[in-house]
Design a protein around this motif. Sequence first.
Motif, PDB file in Angstrom:
ATOM      1  N   SER A 112      55.645 -15.102 194.065  1.00 56.73           N
ATOM      2  CA  SER A 112      55.924 -16.536 194.172  1.00 56.73           C
ATOM      3  C   SER A 112      56.099 -16.949 195.621  1.00 56.73           C
ATOM      4  O   SER A 112      56.926 -16.378 196.342  1.00 56.73           O
ATOM      5  CB  SER A 112      57.183 -16.914 193.387  1.00 56.73           C
ATOM      6  OG  SER A 112      57.524 -18.267 193.606  1.00 56.73           O
ATOM      7  N   VAL A 169      57.538 -20.331 184.954  1.00 58.20           N
ATOM      8  CA  VAL A 169      57.385 -19.954 183.538  1.00 58.20           C
ATOM      9  C   VAL A 169      56.108 -20.575 182.971  1.00 58.20           C
ATOM     10  O   VAL A 169      55.318 -19.905 182.284  1.00 58.20           O
ATOM     11  CB  VAL A 169      58.615 -20.388 182.717  1.00 58.20           C
ATOM     12  CG1 VAL A 169      58.355 -20.207 181.218  1.00 58.20           C
ATOM     13  CG2 VAL A 169      59.844 -19.588 183.136  1.00 58.20           C
ATOM     14  N   ALA A 194      53.125 -18.717 184.269  1.00 62.35           N
ATOM     15  CA  ALA A 194      52.936 -17.437 183.582  1.00 62.35           C
ATOM     16  C   ALA A 194      52.285 -17.632 182.216  1.00 62.35           C
ATOM     17  O   ALA A 194      51.363 -16.904 181.840  1.00 62.35           O
ATOM     18  CB  ALA A 194      54.288 -16.730 183.429  1.00 62.35           C
ATOM     19  N   VAL A 195      52.752 -18.630 181.487  1.00 59.02           N
ATOM     20  CA  VAL A 195      52.175 -18.910 180.163  1.00 59.02           C
ATOM     21  C   VAL A 195      50.727 -19.348 180.310  1.00 59.02           C
ATOM     22  O   VAL A 195      49.848 -18.958 179.526  1.00 59.02           O
ATOM     23  CB  VAL A 195      53.011 -19.981 179.431  1.00 59.02           C
ATOM     24  CG1 VAL A 195      52.326 -20.415 178.138  1.00 59.02           C
ATOM     25  CG2 VAL A 195      54.411 -19.450 179.129  1.00 59.02           C
ATOM     26  N   ALA A 242      52.432 -13.078 179.148  1.00 64.85           N
ATOM     27  CA  ALA A 242      53.373 -14.076 179.643  1.00 64.85           C
ATOM     28  C   ALA A 242      54.699 -13.427 180.031  1.00 64.85           C
ATOM     29  O   ALA A 242      55.296 -13.786 181.057  1.00 64.85           O
ATOM     30  CB  ALA A 242      53.605 -15.157 178.587  1.00 64.85           C
ATOM     31  N   THR A 243      55.144 -12.468 179.241  1.00 68.27           N
ATOM     32  CA  THR A 243      56.404 -11.775 179.545  1.00 68.27           C
ATOM     33  C   THR A 243      56.316 -11.041 180.876  1.00 68.27           C
ATOM     34  O   THR A 243      57.222 -11.124 181.715  1.00 68.27           O
ATOM     35  CB  THR A 243      56.756 -10.785 178.423  1.00 68.27           C
ATOM     36  OG1 THR A 243      56.890 -11.496 177.187  1.00 68.27           O
ATOM     37  CG2 THR A 243      58.058 -10.057 178.723  1.00 68.27           C
ATOM     38  N   ASP A 273      54.329 -11.655 183.413  1.00 66.36           N
ATOM     39  CA  ASP A 273      54.243 -12.592 184.532  1.00 66.36           C
ATOM     40  C   ASP A 273      55.559 -13.328 184.761  1.00 66.36           C
ATOM     41  O   ASP A 273      55.933 -13.582 185.913  1.00 66.36           O
ATOM     42  CB  ASP A 273      53.108 -13.590 184.294  1.00 66.36           C
ATOM     43  CG  ASP A 273      51.739 -13.000 184.592  1.00 66.36           C
ATOM     44  OD1 ASP A 273      51.682 -11.816 184.985  1.00 66.36           O
ATOM     45  OD2 ASP A 273      50.730 -13.713 184.436  1.00 66.36           O
ATOM     46  N   ILE A 274      56.259 -13.673 183.689  1.00 63.26           N
ATOM     47  CA  ILE A 274      57.547 -14.355 183.856  1.00 63.26           C
ATOM     48  C   ILE A 274      58.530 -13.451 184.591  1.00 63.26           C
ATOM     49  O   ILE A 274      59.229 -13.887 185.512  1.00 63.26           O
ATOM     50  CB  ILE A 274      58.112 -14.781 182.485  1.00 63.26           C
ATOM     51  CG1 ILE A 274      57.294 -15.943 181.920  1.00 63.26           C
ATOM     52  CG2 ILE A 274      59.582 -15.192 182.613  1.00 63.26           C
ATOM     53  CD1 ILE A 274      57.641 -16.293 180.476  1.00 63.26           C
ATOM     54  N   VAL A 313      59.471 -15.076 188.112  1.00 60.49           N
ATOM     55  CA  VAL A 313      60.845 -15.585 188.161  1.00 60.49           C
ATOM     56  C   VAL A 313      61.769 -14.565 188.822  1.00 60.49           C
ATOM     57  O   VAL A 313      62.636 -14.922 189.618  1.00 60.49           O
ATOM     58  CB  VAL A 313      61.339 -15.953 186.751  1.00 60.49           C
ATOM     59  CG1 VAL A 313      62.803 -16.393 186.794  1.00 60.49           C
ATOM     60  CG2 VAL A 313      60.468 -17.061 186.161  1.00 60.49           C
TER      61      VAL A 313
END
Length: 256
Positions: A143, A156, A159-160, A236-237, A239-240, A244
Amino acid sequence: MFLASHRRLRAEVLIVLGLSLGQSAVYSVVQLLDKMTRAPLSEATSTLNRSQSTREYFDLTYQLLDIFFALVPVALVFYFLSMPGRSQAEGSTSAFARLGFNFARPGKDVLQGLGLAAAIGIPSLGLYAAGRALGITTEIVPSGLDAYWWTVPVLVLSAVRHAIVEEVIVVGYLLDRFGKFGWSTPVAIVVSALLRGSYHLYQGFGPFIGNVVMGLIFAWIYTKTKRVMPLVIAHATLDIVAFVGFSLFGKSIGLG
């Protein structure tokens, strides 16, 4: 008629990839060559989720617009999959159900997705460390956004977005179309995985290898389950956690 149908499908696939991850793959190769001809890869940096303006609310606007327009090719995929001319069996099933991109079994999808994220995520850290040590992987900054009230929600959403675009197009859609081309399942899986690796080449050869392996696993699982939703949840998990986690704790542990 058969040849015309195949030509139409090939054109359709090229249009979808040209508007999405195929375009990303081409840029990724050029970016890799640019980095390699400047300095060793170990000295290069790949920043994800870059800030696009020094003005807070313009940056937020750009971020949200990027996320929205990145999802347009996914809408195009579902439009193509819903077009007339499908078989009788396909015609009785919605495009979302065909790819398993729905909430038909939320509990099972979440459990499978989280388990898959753990199985992929932990080895990925070791592969990244090995790639850095070997000098074949750039430093990856998950990020580059400044710290605003909206930073975490946008990360978030980002990522999704990545999870939906990659898993729906590279796995669900392409394996469907490759099957209609008459390709064998192993060939379709390998091509899908190589495409996944190619649009990560800007990060170096380590991420390319890691994403090819991830692509092989994800595509193989999809051929068994015919559901893309667990893959979206897993992606997604991952990447989050990366986006984050870096944004919140990166500087405090000496990263970034």
